[in-house]
Design a protein around this motif. Structure first.
Motif, PDB file in Angstrom:
ATOM      1  N   VAL A  78       1.628 -14.542  -1.785  1.00 24.26           N
ATOM      2  CA  VAL A  78       0.319 -13.883  -1.799  1.00 24.26           C
ATOM      3  C   VAL A  78       0.476 -12.452  -2.308  1.00 24.26           C
ATOM      4  O   VAL A  78       1.458 -11.775  -1.994  1.00 24.26           O
ATOM      5  CB  VAL A  78      -0.343 -13.922  -0.396  1.00 24.26           C
ATOM      6  N   ARG A  79      -0.478 -12.012  -3.111  1.00 25.45           N
ATOM      7  CA  ARG A  79      -0.523 -10.636  -3.625  1.00 25.45           C
ATOM      8  C   ARG A  79      -1.917 -10.084  -3.397  1.00 25.45           C
ATOM      9  O   ARG A  79      -2.916 -10.760  -3.622  1.00 25.45           O
ATOM     10  CB  ARG A  79      -0.226 -10.574  -5.124  1.00 25.45           C
ATOM     11  N   VAL A  80      -1.967  -8.833  -2.965  1.00 29.55           N
ATOM     12  CA  VAL A  80      -3.244  -8.162  -2.710  1.00 29.55           C
ATOM     13  C   VAL A  80      -3.319  -6.923  -3.593  1.00 29.55           C
ATOM     14  O   VAL A  80      -2.419  -6.076  -3.569  1.00 29.55           O
ATOM     15  CB  VAL A  80      -3.388  -7.767  -1.224  1.00 29.55           C
ATOM     16  N   LYS A  81      -4.377  -6.825  -4.352  1.00 27.50           N
ATOM     17  CA  LYS A  81      -4.660  -5.649  -5.184  1.00 27.50           C
ATOM     18  C   LYS A  81      -5.836  -4.930  -4.535  1.00 27.50           C
ATOM     19  O   LYS A  81      -6.887  -5.531  -4.296  1.00 27.50           O
ATOM     20  CB  LYS A  81      -5.001  -6.099  -6.604  1.00 27.50           C
ATOM     21  N   THR A  82      -5.656  -3.654  -4.227  1.00 24.18           N
ATOM     22  CA  THR A  82      -6.699  -2.890  -3.536  1.00 24.18           C
ATOM     23  C   THR A  82      -7.296  -1.839  -4.469  1.00 24.18           C
ATOM     24  O   THR A  82      -6.600  -1.277  -5.321  1.00 24.18           O
ATOM     25  CB  THR A  82      -6.134  -2.186  -2.287  1.00 24.18           C
ATOM     26  N   PHE A  83      -8.590  -1.611  -4.290  1.00 29.26           N
ATOM     27  CA  PHE A  83      -9.310  -0.595  -5.045  1.00 29.26           C
ATOM     28  C   PHE A  83     -10.093   0.249  -4.046  1.00 29.26           C
ATOM     29  O   PHE A  83     -10.658  -0.281  -3.094  1.00 29.26           O
ATOM     30  CB  PHE A  83     -10.288  -1.237  -6.041  1.00 29.26           C
ATOM     31  N   LYS A  84     -10.142   1.540  -4.302  1.00 27.55           N
ATOM     32  CA  LYS A  84     -10.843   2.449  -3.402  1.00 27.55           C
ATOM     33  C   LYS A  84     -11.692   3.409  -4.216  1.00 27.55           C
ATOM     34  O   LYS A  84     -11.264   3.874  -5.273  1.00 27.55           O
ATOM     35  CB  LYS A  84      -9.839   3.231  -2.551  1.00 27.55           C
ATOM     36  N   GLN A  85     -12.881   3.691  -3.706  1.00 23.13           N
ATOM     37  CA  GLN A  85     -13.756   4.679  -4.312  1.00 23.13           C
ATOM     38  C   GLN A  85     -14.252   5.627  -3.238  1.00 23.13           C
ATOM     39  O   GLN A  85     -14.432   5.244  -2.086  1.00 23.13           O
ATOM     40  CB  GLN A  85     -14.945   4.013  -5.003  1.00 23.13           C
ATOM     41  N   VAL A  86     -14.483   6.870  -3.663  1.00 21.79           N
ATOM     42  CA  VAL A  86     -15.011   7.907  -2.783  1.00 21.79           C
ATOM     43  C   VAL A  86     -16.318   8.402  -3.381  1.00 21.79           C
ATOM     44  O   VAL A  86     -16.423   8.606  -4.598  1.00 21.79           O
ATOM     45  CB  VAL A  86     -13.999   9.067  -2.634  1.00 21.79           C
ATOM     46  N   GLN A  87     -17.304   8.601  -2.512  1.00 24.05           N
ATOM     47  CA  GLN A  87     -18.605   9.068  -2.978  1.00 24.05           C
ATOM     48  C   GLN A  87     -18.598  10.592  -3.055  1.00 24.05           C
ATOM     49  O   GLN A  87     -18.270  11.281  -2.091  1.00 24.05           O
ATOM     50  CB  GLN A  87     -19.703   8.590  -2.024  1.00 24.05           C
ATOM     51  N   GLY A  88     -18.961  11.106  -4.221  1.00 27.08           N
ATOM     52  CA  GLY A  88     -19.006  12.557  -4.426  1.00 27.08           C
ATOM     53  C   GLY A  88     -20.300  13.150  -3.890  1.00 27.08           C
ATOM     54  O   GLY A  88     -21.190  12.444  -3.399  1.00 27.08           O
ATOM     55  N   GLU A  89     -20.413  14.455  -3.996  1.00 25.70           N
ATOM     56  CA  GLU A  89     -21.612  15.151  -3.508  1.00 25.70           C
ATOM     57  C   GLU A  89     -22.860  14.740  -4.269  1.00 25.70           C
ATOM     58  O   GLU A  89     -23.959  14.769  -3.722  1.00 25.70           O
ATOM     59  CB  GLU A  89     -21.399  16.665  -3.609  1.00 25.70           C
TER      60      GLU A  89
END
Length: 183
Positions: free
Chosen positions: A137-148
């Motif tokens: 099994v392989r997990v690819k993660t993505f993350k985003q941050v909300q700006g002002e």
């Protein structure tokens, strides 16, 4: 009515009838696809193979797409059932965007934890093996941050997050397998 209004109305009617004509053609094509004939046109051998799928879950704990005759690596498309179910259990808190049990791919939609609404996470999980293995099994993660300004911007995710999720999935799969053997 002046000439420009008449031209606009004529254009609207033309667009409307063009749309109806296109819809009629598409409907006719789709209807024709279903009128290809009866089953009696197929030789018995082909018809028998077409409906002989066997069990969806094999004895080895994997899904089999092409039935019992598809044990060959080159033709059978399978994933480990324990890894599949463990992955679904592990990511069940996130909305699932797509799940393909035959290809072994689970894609989640963006998820924001209630305690961190300005951050969101997305996962792509790939089940790579028919066996219950550490590299299955392989997990690819993505993350985003909300700006002002309210726009979301991609940001880096620690490599350990994917590795921890992989280990959690493997642990859950092993627990499921042990529970199945104890029955």
């Amino acid at each position: 009515m002046n000439k420009s209004t008449q031209a606009i109305n004529a254009h609207r009617y033309f667009q409307y009838f063009r749309f109806l004509g296109l819809a009629a053609v598409v409907t006719a094509m789709l209807t024709a696809c279903g009128l290809s004939g009866s089953e009696s046109e197929f030789p018995d051998k082909v018809r028998d193979q077409q409906y002989r799928y066997g069990s969806l879950v094999s004895d080895e704990g994997g899904f089999t797409l092409l039935g019992e005759d598809a044990k060959d690596e080159s033709t059978g498309l399978t994933v480990n059932a324990y890894l599949w179910r463990a992955t679904l259990d592990t990511v069940s808190f996130m909305p699932i965007a797509s799940a393909d049990p035959f290809g072994g791919v689970i894609l989640t939609d963006w998820y924001s934890a209630p305690e961190h609404p300005e951050e969101r996470l997305k996962l792509n999980v790939f089940i790579l093996s028919r066996e219950l293995r550490a590299d299955g099994v392989r997990v690819k993660t993505f993350k985003q941050v909300q700006g002002e300004s309210g726009n979301w911007a991609d940001t880096d995710v620690a490599a350990s997050v994917g590795a921890q999720l992989e280990e959690t999935i493997l642990t859950r799969a092993r627990q499921m397998r042990m529970a199945q053997k104890d029955k």
